[in-house]
Design a protein around this motif. Structure first.
Motif, mmCIF file in Angstrom:
data_model
loop_
_atom_site.group_PDB
_atom_site.id
_atom_site.type_symbol
_atom_site.label_atom_id
_atom_site.label_comp_id
_atom_site.label_asym_id
_atom_site.label_seq_id
_atom_site.Cartn_x
_atom_site.Cartn_y
_atom_site.Cartn_z
ATOM 1 N N LEU A 113 61.008 33.194 45.939
ATOM 2 C CA LEU A 113 59.881 32.278 46.095
ATOM 3 C C LEU A 113 58.755 33.034 46.790
ATOM 4 O O LEU A 113 58.956 33.641 47.833
ATOM 5 N N SER A 114 57.580 32.992 46.181
ATOM 6 C CA SER A 114 56.420 33.655 46.776
ATOM 7 C C SER A 114 55.482 32.595 47.333
ATOM 8 O O SER A 114 55.158 31.619 46.665
ATOM 9 N N THR A 115 55.057 32.796 48.572
ATOM 10 C CA THR A 115 54.173 31.813 49.202
ATOM 11 C C THR A 115 53.001 32.482 49.898
ATOM 12 O O THR A 115 53.102 33.603 50.384
ATOM 13 N N ILE B 261 55.958 37.004 50.687
ATOM 14 C CA ILE B 261 54.763 36.462 51.329
ATOM 15 C C ILE B 261 53.538 37.168 50.760
ATOM 16 O O ILE B 261 53.491 38.404 50.709
ATOM 17 N N SER B 262 52.562 36.386 50.332
ATOM 18 C CA SER B 262 51.302 36.976 49.867
ATOM 19 C C SER B 262 50.468 37.303 51.095
ATOM 20 O O SER B 262 49.706 36.474 51.571
ATOM 21 N N LEU B 263 50.627 38.513 51.587
ATOM 22 C CA LEU B 263 50.017 38.881 52.866
ATOM 23 C C LEU B 263 48.565 39.334 52.675
ATOM 24 O O LEU B 263 47.638 38.748 53.209
ATOM 25 N N HIS B 264 48.385 40.436 51.946
ATOM 26 C CA HIS B 264 47.071 40.906 51.487
ATOM 27 C C HIS B 264 46.102 41.413 52.553
ATOM 28 O O HIS B 264 45.058 41.960 52.207
ATOM 29 N N ALA B 265 46.405 41.177 53.837
ATOM 30 C CA ALA B 265 45.500 41.654 54.883
ATOM 31 C C ALA B 265 46.279 41.811 56.178
ATOM 32 O O ALA B 265 47.172 41.007 56.455
ATOM 33 N N PHE C 136 45.051 45.165 41.843
ATOM 34 C CA PHE C 136 44.289 43.951 41.508
ATOM 35 C C PHE C 136 43.997 43.915 40.016
ATOM 36 O O PHE C 136 43.532 44.892 39.431
ATOM 37 N N ASN C 137 44.296 42.781 39.387
ATOM 38 C CA ASN C 137 43.952 42.589 37.985
ATOM 39 C C ASN C 137 42.647 41.817 37.916
ATOM 40 O O ASN C 137 42.540 40.723 38.455
ATOM 41 N N SER C 138 41.716 42.409 37.215
ATOM 42 C CA SER C 138 40.392 41.830 37.164
ATOM 43 C C SER C 138 40.338 40.641 36.199
ATOM 44 O O SER C 138 41.183 40.514 35.317
ATOM 45 N N GLY D 126 45.566 32.436 37.151
ATOM 46 C CA GLY D 126 46.168 33.631 37.748
ATOM 47 C C GLY D 126 47.658 33.454 37.908
ATOM 48 O O GLY D 126 48.154 32.353 37.911
ATOM 49 N N SER D 127 48.370 34.568 38.019
ATOM 50 C CA SER D 127 49.805 34.452 38.247
ATOM 51 C C SER D 127 50.129 34.780 39.678
ATOM 52 O O SER D 127 49.556 35.644 40.244
HETATM 53 N N1 SAH Z 1 50.818 30.764 45.629
HETATM 54 C C1 SAH Z 1 51.943 31.644 45.742
HETATM 55 C C2 SAH Z 1 52.522 32.010 44.397
HETATM 56 C C3 SAH Z 1 51.619 32.856 43.524
HETATM 57 S S1 SAH Z 1 52.315 34.422 43.464
HETATM 58 C C4 SAH Z 1 51.546 32.850 46.543
HETATM 59 O O1 SAH Z 1 50.392 32.940 46.946
HETATM 60 O O2 SAH Z 1 52.398 33.678 46.853
HETATM 61 C C5 SAH Z 1 51.166 35.374 42.670
HETATM 62 C C6 SAH Z 1 50.898 36.678 43.376
HETATM 63 O O3 SAH Z 1 49.860 37.378 42.662
HETATM 64 C C7 SAH Z 1 50.384 36.427 44.760
HETATM 65 O O4 SAH Z 1 50.775 37.425 45.650
HETATM 66 C C8 SAH Z 1 48.894 36.474 44.505
HETATM 67 O O5 SAH Z 1 48.206 36.688 45.691
HETATM 68 C C9 SAH Z 1 48.772 37.604 43.510
HETATM 69 N N2 SAH Z 1 47.519 37.591 42.737
HETATM 70 C C10 SAH Z 1 46.678 36.560 42.511
HETATM 71 N N3 SAH Z 1 45.627 36.939 41.788
HETATM 72 C C11 SAH Z 1 45.791 38.242 41.546
HETATM 73 C C12 SAH Z 1 45.033 39.210 40.820
HETATM 74 N N4 SAH Z 1 43.898 38.884 40.222
HETATM 75 N N5 SAH Z 1 45.516 40.462 40.750
HETATM 76 C C13 SAH Z 1 46.691 40.774 41.328
HETATM 77 N N6 SAH Z 1 47.438 39.915 42.024
HETATM 78 C C14 SAH Z 1 47.003 38.662 42.131
#
Ligand code: SAH
Length: 367
Positions: free
Chosen positions: A202-204, A224-228, A301-303, A366-367
């Motif tokens: 599970l990703s959150t 975990i969607s950390l990103h920073a 990052f996917n544009s 987005g995924s």
């Molecule tokens: N809402 C949950 C589940 C989505 S998971 C979450 O945030 O974890 C999808 C993953 O892809 C997340 O880590 C999200 O931040 C990332 N993501 C979203 N848009 C993206 C993009 N354009 N390029 C790459 N990764 C992306």
């Protein structure tokens, strides 16, 4: 979570994909059938992929007839599908007349991962995610979540096996808690899909109280969607951080990791050019994660149209990864898959009738 869903309208059939084992046992009890029948039915539906009650030969004929009359096994319909050169498959599923979601299968050496959605749209508004652009529409039901697995398995047939499921499609799974937990119970139930708990992730974005609740009710892998690495930056990229800042989030991750043999939490980190990808960010990340059993997954990052962000260069990603590895953090770089069919993270296209006017800017999911 385990209450018996009532039919939507009088005469409508009950969709048995909505029930985990416990709920189906309760349902069978209510209609005066033995609870063990529920186990037989779960096996037919999920292990064998059977939707026709007449084919469930170890049930009595009257029970089969009764189920036929009142129940159904109805996964979301496939509206459209595509296959990538690299073997990635993508299905656009119609969940109701107005809404579609996407499910992606990613084959790799020795494993097959299914990426599934938990909501139509998303309410969280992460600045780099295309799903955010269309706003939130609604939660998916259990049948619509587990139905993605049911339908994908039927479509893949013997050709490819689904060994892993990731809740990394559209939506924030922890904001659809009860349905997501029931669906994950089916995924890990030996009488249903029997996936190992480590292979359901599970990703959150970090809904802290729900991470704690999750730990109490089911044991699956957590991402975990950390990103920073700092609150100031994460507030901008993942705005839910203002409500649940890094300190609280990482404390919840520690509690989660502590439950089962110091299980590792995966931290996803999307690589955004000049935003979060400098050596200073890498060092801050190392400091932040010290003491937490973790794996880091760097996501190029996917544009998508109208995004202000660009992906970090390959060199920068490699350097960032090396800095983390030198500090002893297990780091992988996510391979982009299925980009020729727009199936990569953040490239999924779904048609969603969101209530939010932002949908007119972009119809990408987005995924
Ligand atoms: N809402 C949950 C589940 C989505 S998971 C979450 O945030 O974890 C999808 C993953 O892809 C997340 O880590 C999200 O931040 C990332 N993501 C979203 N848009 C993206 C993009 N354009 N390029 C790459 N990764 C992306």
């Amino acid at each position: 979570m385990n209450s018996v869903p009532a039919p939507v309208s009088p005469g409508a059939k009950i969709n048995l994909l909505d029930f985990d084992r416990e709920a189906l046992q309760a349902f069978f009890g209510e209609i005066g059938e033995k609870p063990f029948r529920a186990v037989q039915v779960i096996q037919w539906i999920h292990q064998r992929g059977v939707s026709d009650f007449a084919a469930m030969t170890d049930l009595s004929k009257p029970l089969r007839a009764r189920l036929q009359e009142t129940c159904e096994v109805r996964p979301p319909e496939i509206a459209y599908q595509q296959a990538s050169k690299d073997g990635t498959r993508k299905w656009l599923l119609q969940v109701d007349p107005r809404n579609r979601i996407e499910t992606v299968f990613i084959p790799e050496e020795g494993r097959g991962t299914l990426c599934i959605s938990s909501q139509v749209g998303c309410a969280l508004n992460c600045s780099f995610c295309s799903t955010a652009q269309q706003g939130f529409n609604r939660n998916l039901g259990v049948a619509e979540i587990v139905g993605q697995l049911w339908a994908a398995r039927r479509e893949l047939g013997e050709e490819r096996k689904i060994t892993n499921v990731v809740l990394m499609g559209m939506g924030e799974p922890l904001l659809n808690f009860a349905h997501v937990v029931s669906a994950m119970r089916l995924m890990t139930d030996d009488f249903a899909y029997g996936l190992s708990r480590r292979r359901v992730t599970l990703s959150t974005s970090g809904i802290v109280p729900a991470i704690d609740r999750l730990r109490e009710v089911i044991d699956v892998s957590l991402a975990i969607s950390l990103h920073a690495p700092t609150d100031a930056l994460r507030d901008q990229l993942v705005p839910i951080n203002k409500k649940y800042p890094l300190r609280a989030l990482l404390a919840a991750c520690k509690r989660y990791a502590g439950t089962e043999n110091r299980r590792k939490v995966t931290f996803e980190y999307v690589m955004l050019d000049s935003v979060n990808d400098t050596p200073a960010h890498a060092k801050a990340l190392v400091r932040l994660l010290s003491g937490i059993p973790s794996k880091i997954n760097l996501i190029p990052f996917n544009s998508y149209p109208n995004t202000p962000y660009r992906c970090s260069s390959e060199d920068v990603i490699e350097r960032f990864s090396a800095l983390l590895q030198q500090a002893g953090l297990i780091t992988t770089i996510r391979k982009t898959r299925g980009s020729d069919i727009d199936a990569a993270c953040g490239q999924l296209i779904g048609k969603v009738s969101a209530r939010d006017p932002r949908k007119f800017r972009l119809q990408a999911v987005g995924s």
